[in-house]
Design an enzyme around this catalytic site. Sequence first.
Site, PDB file in Angstrom:
ATOM      1  N   ILE A  32     -10.062  -7.150 -12.889  1.00 50.90           N
ATOM      2  CA  ILE A  32     -11.365  -6.494 -12.678  1.00 50.90           C
ATOM      3  C   ILE A  32     -12.419  -7.184 -13.559  1.00 50.90           C
ATOM      4  CG2 ILE A  32     -12.613  -4.291 -12.948  1.00 50.90           C
ATOM      5  CD1 ILE A  32     -10.580  -4.377 -10.636  1.00 50.90           C
ATOM      6  N   HIS A  74       0.854   0.805 -13.255  1.00 53.13           N
ATOM      7  CA  HIS A  74       1.637  -0.390 -13.605  1.00 53.13           C
ATOM      8  C   HIS A  74       3.121  -0.024 -13.579  1.00 53.13           C
ATOM      9  CE1 HIS A  74       2.453  -4.314 -15.237  1.00 53.13           C
ATOM     10  NE2 HIS A  74       3.344  -3.721 -16.018  1.00 53.13           N
ATOM     11  N   GLU A 110       5.981   6.094  -9.649  1.00 49.55           N
ATOM     12  CA  GLU A 110       4.619   5.735  -9.230  1.00 49.55           C
ATOM     13  C   GLU A 110       4.024   6.716  -8.223  1.00 49.55           C
ATOM     14  OE1 GLU A 110       3.867   1.559  -8.384  1.00 49.55           O
ATOM     15  OE2 GLU A 110       5.817   1.060  -9.209  1.00 49.55           O
ATOM     16  N   ASN A 150      -5.386   2.509 -13.264  1.00 50.17           N
ATOM     17  CA  ASN A 150      -4.435   1.539 -12.713  1.00 50.17           C
ATOM     18  C   ASN A 150      -3.028   2.109 -12.817  1.00 50.17           C
ATOM     19  OD1 ASN A 150      -3.446  -1.096 -11.860  1.00 50.17           O
ATOM     20  ND2 ASN A 150      -2.803  -1.427 -13.983  1.00 50.17           N
ATOM     21  N   GLY A 209       0.790  -1.224   0.000  1.00 52.31           N
ATOM     22  CA  GLY A 209       0.000   0.000   0.000  1.00 52.31           C
ATOM     23  C   GLY A 209       0.826   1.279   0.000  1.00 52.31           C
ATOM     24  N   LEU A 254      -3.947  -6.843  -7.436  1.00 54.03           N
ATOM     25  CA  LEU A 254      -3.497  -7.932  -8.300  1.00 54.03           C
ATOM     26  C   LEU A 254      -4.616  -8.902  -8.680  1.00 54.03           C
ATOM     27  CD1 LEU A 254       0.015  -8.495  -6.660  1.00 54.03           C
ATOM     28  CD2 LEU A 254      -0.680  -6.864  -8.417  1.00 54.03           C
ATOM     29  N   ASN A 274       1.564   2.980  -2.642  1.00 58.03           N
ATOM     30  CA  ASN A 274       0.859   3.905  -3.552  1.00 58.03           C
ATOM     31  C   ASN A 274      -0.366   4.502  -2.869  1.00 58.03           C
ATOM     32  OD1 ASN A 274       1.980   4.157  -6.423  1.00 58.03           O
ATOM     33  ND2 ASN A 274       2.229   1.982  -5.979  1.00 58.03           N
ATOM     34  N   ASP A 304      -3.818  -4.434 -18.770  1.00 57.23           N
ATOM     35  CA  ASP A 304      -2.851  -3.338 -18.979  1.00 57.23           C
ATOM     36  C   ASP A 304      -2.960  -2.755 -20.393  1.00 57.23           C
ATOM     37  OD1 ASP A 304      -1.881  -3.912 -16.398  1.00 57.23           O
ATOM     38  OD2 ASP A 304      -0.359  -5.273 -17.160  1.00 57.23           O
TER      39      ASP A 304
HETATM   40  C1  GAR Z   1       3.330  -1.313  -7.324  1.00 54.89           C
HETATM   41  O1  GAR Z   1       4.630  -1.328  -7.842  1.00 54.89           O
HETATM   42  C2  GAR Z   1       2.307  -1.308  -8.453  1.00 54.89           C
HETATM   43  O2  GAR Z   1       2.717  -0.565  -9.557  1.00 54.89           O
HETATM   44  C3  GAR Z   1       2.266  -2.791  -8.792  1.00 54.89           C
HETATM   45  O3  GAR Z   1       2.263  -3.432  -7.535  1.00 54.89           O
HETATM   46  C4  GAR Z   1       3.024  -2.630  -6.599  1.00 54.89           C
HETATM   47  C5  GAR Z   1       2.192  -2.420  -5.356  1.00 54.89           C
HETATM   48  O4  GAR Z   1       2.928  -1.757  -4.360  1.00 54.89           O
HETATM   49  N1  GAR Z   1       1.112  -3.096  -9.578  1.00 54.89           N
HETATM   50  C6  GAR Z   1       1.112  -4.026 -10.533  1.00 54.89           C
HETATM   51  O5  GAR Z   1       2.066  -4.728 -10.770  1.00 54.89           O
HETATM   52  C7  GAR Z   1      -0.197  -4.157 -11.305  1.00 54.89           C
HETATM   53  N2  GAR Z   1       0.004  -4.910 -12.499  1.00 54.89           N
HETATM   54  P1  GAR Z   1       2.210  -0.993  -3.167  1.00 54.89           P
HETATM   55  O6  GAR Z   1       1.185  -1.963  -2.556  1.00 54.89           O
HETATM   56  O7  GAR Z   1       3.314  -0.700  -2.195  1.00 54.89           O
HETATM   57  O8  GAR Z   1       1.556   0.242  -3.704  1.00 54.89           O
END
Ligand code: GAR
Length: 213
Positions: free
Chosen positions: A94, A110, A181, A108, A12, A91, A14, A151
Amino acid sequence: MLKTVVCVSGGGTNLQAILDAVEDGSITNVKIEAVISNNAGAKALQRAENNGIPGILMAPKDYPDRESFNVAFTEEMCRLAPDLIVLAGFLVKIPEEMVRRFDGRIINIHPSLIPSFCGVGYYGLKVHEKVLERGVKVTGATVHFVNEGMDEGPIIAQKAVTVEEGDTPESLQHRVMEQAEWVLLPQAIDAIANGRISVQDGKVRCVRRMEEA
Ligand code: GAR
């Protein structure tokens, strides 16, 4: 105020970047209504609780099959009725019905420069492992609207990040998060909340480009 639901699966960070941006005023016009996680142990749920935001657990493994999960997940989202759904490290694919009902209102993040290193099997640390295996010198992150594909939706913004000599998947993941990000995702949410970005007929409409905002 844009009623927003954030979906998460893990750490979490992000989500935290979004919460911090709401707190310091770099995101305006947004209220985070709820955080949905498919993982009871997600640190993201703790972050939601620390901010007084309801956390909701929706895990495919708690349903007899994927279809019943998809129905329950879509119904829960309709009950919350958000203006914007943010997939911040979520992950779970949807459900198509949810994409239809919330067309143009799901985004989203990525951790690569789409269309490289994306699609089925490319998520979280795995993306950075593949980047290092392939030996590319530049990677980054992408924020995009979500459509029925994986994606594949219209791209809102991208930011490049240099791969450095001696990088591990973990060090690269951290640099991509920090430089791309945690910057792009709050900016995109603010741009949508303030009417500078939307999607029409599968194409992103920018009143002003995000980096000029
Ligand atoms: C992030 O790097 C996000 O971009 C990726 O998972 C991580 C989650 O980190 N998402 C994907 O790979 C989606 N295809 P977080 O829980 O610390 O935000």
